[in-house]
Design an enzyme around this catalytic site. Structure first.
Site, short mmCIF file in Angstrom:
data_model
loop_
_atom_site.label_atom_id
_atom_site.label_comp_id
_atom_site.label_asym_id
_atom_site.label_seq_id
_atom_site.Cartn_x
_atom_site.Cartn_y
_atom_site.Cartn_z
N GLU A 1 0.83 -1.20 0.00
CA GLU A 1 0.00 0.00 0.00
C GLU A 1 0.87 1.26 0.00
OE1 GLU A 1 -1.84 0.67 3.81
OE2 GLU A 1 -3.64 1.54 2.90
N HIS B 1 2.41 4.61 0.96
CA HIS B 1 2.55 5.29 2.25
C HIS B 1 3.24 6.63 2.06
CE1 HIS B 1 1.35 1.56 4.23
NE2 HIS B 1 1.34 2.21 5.38
N HIS C 1 -1.93 7.25 8.79
CA HIS C 1 -1.44 6.51 7.61
C HIS C 1 -0.27 7.29 7.02
CE1 HIS C 1 -1.34 4.03 4.07
NE2 HIS C 1 -1.36 5.11 3.34
N GLU D 1 3.80 5.33 12.18
CA GLU D 1 4.48 4.42 11.24
C GLU D 1 5.87 4.94 10.90
OE1 GLU D 1 1.13 2.08 8.76
OE2 GLU D 1 1.44 4.13 8.10
ZN ZN Z 1 0.35 1.70 7.11
MN MN Z 2 -2.38 0.24 5.84
#
Ligand code: ZN
Ligand code: MN
Length: 262
Positions: free
Chosen positions: A39, A41, A182, A187
């Protein structure tokens, strides 16, 4: 009991079948299954961030509790605009719900049939959760595992282990909420601590947290996602915050597994 395994073994894929059989026969065993996604990022983190993080947390927890870690689910359920920027973005490569449910059902079912007593599914991608839940439920139904069985499966998303104290230390009063975390501070900080060579902070974009409608609209209105692809900026991320978050989550999750599974 982990002397039954090669020294320092924590990954199922690195263990031979004969020693695995011995290990499984030696007591009630736990296998952790990390789940992630491929995905986007944003411009500063790699596509595999969710699986990298759940895999690293799983390995550290497994070391503490004497469990093994299965290979990570490196694809996940469709990214959604309000939690991952959306499935329309380049790099985001997703599974339909039926595929993720089937994958989970097959892997959890197979582990239980081999004699694994406890499976822990450790999620790192927001949108996966209910489909992991469904796959687990079907695997237990397939195997006739009922409440009086000593076999069980736990499911969790690792950010639910971040304590109020860690939140305060990392965000102060500016926590934007887990749904828009996100490509943001959590993260990015964890990646700076665990995989610093895969973070390109000089490419990060500064912007306020995304403000999205209360509804989901399909097909998505693409320009409601911030141009960075992140739902909040990584401003304020650091390896030190990442270390604090990682160590606290690993410690509390390991303690929970010991308390719940023995
Ligand atoms: Zn993520
Ligand atoms: Mn994710």
């Amino acid at each position: 009991m982990s002397h039954l395994l090669p020294d320092g073994a924590v990954h199922l894929a690195a263990v031979d079948a004969h020693r695995l059989a011995q290990w499984l026969g030696g007591g009630p065993r736990t296998v952790i299954v990390p789940a992630g996604a491929l995905e986007q990022h944003g411009p500063h983190l790699p596509l595999g961030t969710d699986g990298l993080l759940s895999g690293r947390i799983a390995a550290a927890v497994a070391e503490r509790v004497g469990a093994l870690v299965a290979p990570t689910f490196t694809f996940g359920y469709k990214s959604q605009q309000k939690s991952g920027g959306g499935d329309h973005l380049t790099g985001t490569t997703s599974l339909d719900a039926q595929t993720l449910i089937a994958l989970t059902r097959d892997v959890v079912g197979s582990l239980l049939r081999q004699g694994v007593r406890h499976v822990v599914v450790l999620n790192g991608h927001y949108e996966n959760y209910q489909f992991l839940y469904e796959g687990i439920d079907l695997a237990l139904r397939d195997g006739g595992v009922t409440a009086d069985d000593d076999r069980c499966v736990l499911l969790l998303s690792y950010w639910d282990y971040v304590s109020a104290e860690s939140l305060e230390a990392v965000y102060g009063d500016d926590f934007p909420g887990w749904d828009v975390e996100h490509g943001g501070v959590l993260e990015t900080s964890l990646m700076l601590h665990l995989e610093p060579g895969s973070v390109w902070l000089d490419r990060a974009q500064e912007h306020p947290p995304a403000r999205l409608p209360r509804f989901d609209r399909l097909p998505v209105v693409a320009d409601r996602t911030p141009p960075s692809g992140c739902l909040s900026a990584p401003t304020g991320s650091s390896a030190e915050h990442g270390r604090l978050l990682f160590e606290q989550v690993v410690r509390d999750l390991a303690a929970d597994l010991v308390a719940e599974l023995g």
